[in-house]
Write a protein that holds these residues in place. Sequence first.
Motif, PDB file in Angstrom:
ATOM      1  N   THR A   6       1.264 -33.971  29.953  1.00 32.20           N
ATOM      2  CA  THR A   6       1.831 -33.369  28.679  1.00 32.20           C
ATOM      3  C   THR A   6       0.982 -32.107  28.430  1.00 32.20           C
ATOM      4  O   THR A   6       1.323 -31.154  27.752  1.00 32.20           O
ATOM      5  CB  THR A   6       1.965 -34.380  27.675  1.00 32.20           C
ATOM      6  N   ARG A   9       1.390 -29.203  30.489  1.00 29.14           N
ATOM      7  CA  ARG A   9       2.740 -28.688  30.364  1.00 29.14           C
ATOM      8  C   ARG A   9       2.427 -27.605  29.048  1.00 29.14           C
ATOM      9  O   ARG A   9       2.991 -26.723  28.934  1.00 29.14           O
ATOM     10  CB  ARG A   9       3.772 -29.539  30.252  1.00 29.14           C
ATOM     11  N   THR A  10       1.754 -27.989  28.233  1.00 33.45           N
ATOM     12  CA  THR A  10       1.663 -27.530  26.706  1.00 33.45           C
ATOM     13  C   THR A  10       0.743 -26.209  27.022  1.00 33.45           C
ATOM     14  O   THR A  10       0.905 -25.152  26.641  1.00 33.45           O
ATOM     15  CB  THR A  10       0.792 -28.312  25.934  1.00 33.45           C
ATOM     16  N   LEU A  12       0.249 -24.687  30.007  1.00 33.12           N
ATOM     17  CA  LEU A  12       1.169 -23.566  30.994  1.00 33.12           C
ATOM     18  C   LEU A  12       1.951 -22.942  29.828  1.00 33.12           C
ATOM     19  O   LEU A  12       2.337 -21.728  29.989  1.00 33.12           O
ATOM     20  CB  LEU A  12       1.785 -24.509  31.797  1.00 33.12           C
ATOM     21  N   LEU A  13       2.667 -23.851  29.070  1.00 35.12           N
ATOM     22  CA  LEU A  13       3.719 -23.215  28.037  1.00 35.12           C
ATOM     23  C   LEU A  13       2.971 -22.182  27.208  1.00 35.12           C
ATOM     24  O   LEU A  13       3.629 -21.239  26.825  1.00 35.12           O
ATOM     25  CB  LEU A  13       4.484 -24.220  27.172  1.00 35.12           C
ATOM     26  N   LEU A  14       1.610 -22.598  26.684  1.00 36.69           N
ATOM     27  CA  LEU A  14       1.123 -21.657  25.851  1.00 36.69           C
ATOM     28  C   LEU A  14       0.904 -20.393  26.708  1.00 36.69           C
ATOM     29  O   LEU A  14       0.842 -19.083  25.920  1.00 36.69           O
ATOM     30  CB  LEU A  14      -0.147 -22.337  25.333  1.00 36.69           C
ATOM     31  N   LEU A  16       2.225 -18.915  29.008  1.00 37.37           N
ATOM     32  CA  LEU A  16       3.487 -18.236  29.547  1.00 37.37           C
ATOM     33  C   LEU A  16       3.933 -17.481  28.081  1.00 37.37           C
ATOM     34  O   LEU A  16       4.405 -16.355  28.321  1.00 37.37           O
ATOM     35  CB  LEU A  16       4.787 -19.190  29.933  1.00 37.37           C
ATOM     36  N   SER A  17       3.744 -18.193  27.015  1.00 35.61           N
ATOM     37  CA  SER A  17       4.150 -17.529  25.822  1.00 35.61           C
ATOM     38  C   SER A  17       3.174 -16.235  25.624  1.00 35.61           C
ATOM     39  O   SER A  17       3.702 -15.191  25.019  1.00 35.61           O
ATOM     40  CB  SER A  17       4.017 -18.508  24.556  1.00 35.61           C
ATOM     41  N   CYS A  20       4.140 -13.504  27.848  1.00 36.28           N
ATOM     42  CA  CYS A  20       5.603 -12.809  27.204  1.00 36.28           C
ATOM     43  C   CYS A  20       5.277 -11.888  26.028  1.00 36.28           C
ATOM     44  O   CYS A  20       5.696 -10.835  25.879  1.00 36.28           O
ATOM     45  CB  CYS A  20       6.556 -13.842  27.032  1.00 36.28           C
TER      46      CYS A  20
END
Length: 146
Positions: A6, A9-10, A12-14, A16-17, A20
Amino acid sequence: MVNFKTSRRTGLLLLLSLLCLLTVVQPTYAADPISFCKCVCGQKYRIQALPRDSQHPIFGGASKACVACTKQFCLDSVPEICLGVGTGEGDELTTSCFERDSYKDQFIVYLFLSITFGLLGFAGLQPFVKGLWQRQQQRSYAQMPL
């Protein structure tokens, strides 16, 4: 106990954000390039920044900044440029208009820098992440009783 998947994933999401956000923010800075007028008279030359145009192509209008780059603009902004050359009336005066950067050049430079810093960051963090991964694996396996 923290769930490693978890938190991974958090992270990697951060990441990626953030990537972007940077790709959206950068073109807004590059949306208004500065136009320059080069005034050449004999061996003398002067580069003047042209006034910005509110009708830029990105905002829906035609760019008219280079229309202001005329012989009269050069003579008004730098009157001493043609003194002592020929008649001094601007007969030898030539003008050219250019923009500082093109969008393609900026994109290539920022892409190169992003890839370079990304690889450097990955190389710098790789031993740290490997150590965390090995400690996590050692904790998750229990010894079998003999």
